[in-house]
Design an enzyme around this catalytic site. Structure first.
Site, PDB file in Angstrom:
ATOM      1  N   ARG A  66       0.838  -1.208   0.000  1.00 32.07           N
ATOM      2  CA  ARG A  66       0.000   0.000   0.000  1.00 32.07           C
ATOM      3  C   ARG A  66       0.872   1.257   0.000  1.00 32.07           C
ATOM      4  O   ARG A  66       0.539   2.254  -0.659  1.00 32.07           O
ATOM      5  CB  ARG A  66      -0.916  -0.006   1.221  1.00 32.07           C
ATOM      6  CG  ARG A  66      -1.890   1.165   1.272  1.00 32.07           C
ATOM      7  CD  ARG A  66      -2.955   0.957   2.322  1.00 32.07           C
ATOM      8  NE  ARG A  66      -3.890   2.074   2.369  1.00 32.07           N
ATOM      9  CZ  ARG A  66      -3.996   2.929   3.390  1.00 32.07           C
ATOM     10  NH1 ARG A  66      -3.246   2.762   4.478  1.00 32.07           N
ATOM     11  NH2 ARG A  66      -4.851   3.920   3.350  1.00 32.07           N
ATOM     12  N   HIS A 107       0.566   4.391  -2.727  1.00 38.18           N
ATOM     13  CA  HIS A 107       0.306   5.768  -2.324  1.00 38.18           C
ATOM     14  C   HIS A 107       1.482   6.684  -2.636  1.00 38.18           C
ATOM     15  O   HIS A 107       1.282   7.885  -2.858  1.00 38.18           O
ATOM     16  CB  HIS A 107      -0.039   5.812  -0.834  1.00 38.18           C
ATOM     17  CG  HIS A 107      -1.437   5.389  -0.551  1.00 38.18           C
ATOM     18  ND1 HIS A 107      -2.267   6.062   0.329  1.00 38.18           N
ATOM     19  CD2 HIS A 107      -2.187   4.371  -1.049  1.00 38.18           C
ATOM     20  CE1 HIS A 107      -3.450   5.464   0.373  1.00 38.18           C
ATOM     21  NE2 HIS A 107      -3.414   4.430  -0.457  1.00 38.18           N
ATOM     22  N   VAL A 157       1.243  10.112  -6.024  1.00 35.92           N
ATOM     23  CA  VAL A 157       1.430  11.540  -5.718  1.00 35.92           C
ATOM     24  C   VAL A 157       2.802  11.966  -6.246  1.00 35.92           C
ATOM     25  O   VAL A 157       3.829  11.594  -5.683  1.00 35.92           O
ATOM     26  CB  VAL A 157       1.336  11.815  -4.204  1.00 35.92           C
ATOM     27  CG1 VAL A 157       1.578  13.296  -3.910  1.00 35.92           C
ATOM     28  CG2 VAL A 157      -0.022  11.383  -3.660  1.00 35.92           C
ATOM     29  N   SER A 168       8.349  10.571  -1.678  1.00 33.06           N
ATOM     30  CA  SER A 168       7.868  11.785  -1.010  1.00 33.06           C
ATOM     31  C   SER A 168       6.948  11.446   0.158  1.00 33.06           C
ATOM     32  O   SER A 168       6.858  12.206   1.124  1.00 33.06           O
ATOM     33  CB  SER A 168       7.141  12.694  -2.005  1.00 33.06           C
ATOM     34  OG  SER A 168       5.994  12.049  -2.548  1.00 33.06           O
ATOM     35  N   ASN A 208      -4.103   8.821   3.872  1.00 34.62           N
ATOM     36  CA  ASN A 208      -3.004   7.919   4.208  1.00 34.62           C
ATOM     37  C   ASN A 208      -3.219   7.259   5.569  1.00 34.62           C
ATOM     38  O   ASN A 208      -2.274   6.734   6.165  1.00 34.62           O
ATOM     39  CB  ASN A 208      -1.666   8.672   4.185  1.00 34.62           C
ATOM     40  CG  ASN A 208      -1.096   8.763   2.784  1.00 34.62           C
ATOM     41  OD1 ASN A 208      -1.209   7.834   1.992  1.00 34.62           O
ATOM     42  ND2 ASN A 208      -0.479   9.898   2.469  1.00 34.62           N
ATOM     43  N   HIS A 247      -5.748  -5.862  -2.857  1.00 34.61           N
ATOM     44  CA  HIS A 247      -6.524  -5.976  -1.619  1.00 34.61           C
ATOM     45  C   HIS A 247      -6.599  -7.412  -1.120  1.00 34.61           C
ATOM     46  O   HIS A 247      -7.139  -7.657  -0.043  1.00 34.61           O
ATOM     47  CB  HIS A 247      -7.938  -5.425  -1.830  1.00 34.61           C
ATOM     48  CG  HIS A 247      -7.984  -3.936  -1.947  1.00 34.61           C
ATOM     49  ND1 HIS A 247      -9.097  -3.243  -2.397  1.00 34.61           N
ATOM     50  CD2 HIS A 247      -7.049  -2.995  -1.677  1.00 34.61           C
ATOM     51  CE1 HIS A 247      -8.841  -1.943  -2.408  1.00 34.61           C
ATOM     52  NE2 HIS A 247      -7.609  -1.769  -1.972  1.00 34.61           N
ATOM     53  N   THR A 248      -6.061  -8.341  -1.901  1.00 36.36           N
ATOM     54  CA  THR A 248      -6.008  -9.721  -1.429  1.00 36.36           C
ATOM     55  C   THR A 248      -5.116  -9.865  -0.210  1.00 36.36           C
ATOM     56  O   THR A 248      -5.238 -10.829   0.543  1.00 36.36           O
ATOM     57  CB  THR A 248      -5.525 -10.669  -2.549  1.00 36.36           C
ATOM     58  OG1 THR A 248      -5.698 -12.027  -2.128  1.00 36.36           O
ATOM     59  CG2 THR A 248      -4.062 -10.433  -2.887  1.00 36.36           C
TER      60      THR A 248
END
Length: 331
Positions: A74, A78, A82, A88, A106, A204-205
């Site tokens: 994840r 994320h 961005v 960053s 977040n 998402h598993t």
């Protein structure tokens, strides 16, 4: 835990093999920009053991916290969404900018300390050589492999950003309630097509969700896209519509430690946590792919691998550093 440790040890032998060259072609121009310096084996001369150090350090850390793989995956998503994949997301706040981790979007980002520890291992062998951005991408790749997923030929050569962008994080990052249209548009900006976008949601598993992201589907009434028995179980775990009274972590699917296609099988049974995932299963633009992935794990792995290379090849053209401390820009 013993069986998990054994799996990691077995996969260590695999990690010493060369990355599959069949998928080594560079992706087309994406998102913010792509760098011609991104390639397989970028550190072949400057730090030959870089990827081995990342994987071996990660394996040791996963023995301490088997749930960390999902968190690191994840983190990569994320970070790349961005300004591109530039680390960053893990910069601490300064008088010049606020950390992206302060964004509500977040929420739940964790195990940044594992990135710090991998960085420390690399600094001991190759000071100021391997970027934090590459560590995030490689740690995500290896988290997938060590959970039984595909060995993805992730390119390297990213540089680290000298600033964070909280405003863009607040505006751009997806949430559990994002629409299918928003997700498809966001991924399309990175050169990722609808089938590939759906495969990326299959990440998402791994891991867990939180009541914060689920209560909107349970109260005041149950979402009609949710299986009744599943909703009853979730109401036991999240007994109040006030999410801050619920601290339970809920598995994303029935094989939360394994990277497989179970997420899509559960989706077909209307047993997914997030409103977005339920919408992807019911939207005609995307449901065709959730059905295919539920039936064919190999297709899911192949599509996910292709999409993940595209996602992690979106770079920040303004990023110029290789940070010695991943939490702060070089002085």
């Amino acid at each position: 835990m013993a069986s998990f440790a054994l799996l990691l040890l077995l996969l260590l032998a695999i990690s010493c093999l060369a990355v599959d060259q069949e998928s080594s072609q560079r992706p087309q121009a994406l998102g913010n920009s792509t760098s011609t310096s991104l390639r397989l084996g970028y550190y072949g001369s400057s730090c030959p053991n870089a990827e081995t150090i990342v994987r071996q350090t990660l394996m040791t850390l996963l023995m301490q916290d088997p749930t960390a793989g999902a968190a690191l995956l994840r983190l990569a998503f994320h970070d790349c969404d961005v300004m591109g994949c530039d680390a960053s997301i893990i910069l601490d706040s300064t008088p010049q900018f606020q950390s992206e981790l302060e964004s509500p979007k977040n929420f739940g980002i964790r195990r940044v300390d594992f990135i710090d520890r991998i960085k420390a291992s690399l600094e001991g062998s190759c000071p100021r050589t391997v970027s934090c951005a590459d560590i995030i991408a490689l740690a995500a790749r290896d988290s997938i492999l060590l959970a039984g997923g595909p060995n993805i030929p992730v390119l390297t050569g990213r540089k680290d950003s000298t600033r964070a962008d909280l405003v863009t994080a607040n505006r751009k990052l997806a949430t559990a309630t994002s629409s299918v249209e928003e997700i498809l548009q966001d991924f399309a900006s990175m050169g990722i097509n609808p089938q590939e976008a759906v495969s990326l949601l299959g990440a998402h598993t791994l891991g867990v969700g939180h009541c914060l992201s689920v209560v909107n589907r349970l109260y005041p009434s149950v979402d009609t896209k949710m299986d009744l028995m599943y909703s009853m179980a979730l109401r036991v775990l999240c007994p109040s519509p006030k999410f801050y009274l619920n601290i339970t972590a809920i598995p994303n699917d029935s094989t939360m430690f394994r990277f497989d296609n179970m997420f899509f099988k559960d989706a077909a049974l209307r047993r997914v946590l997030f409103a977005l995932d339920a919408a992807v299963e019911s939207d005609p633009r995307t449901s065709i792919y959730t059905s295919k992935f539920a039936q064919n794990q190999g297709l899911f792995f192949d599509t996910f691998s292709r999409a993940f290379v595209k996602l992690t090849s979106v770079v920040n053209s303004e990023a110029t550093q290789v940070r010695s401390n991943c939490r702060a820009i070089n002085s």
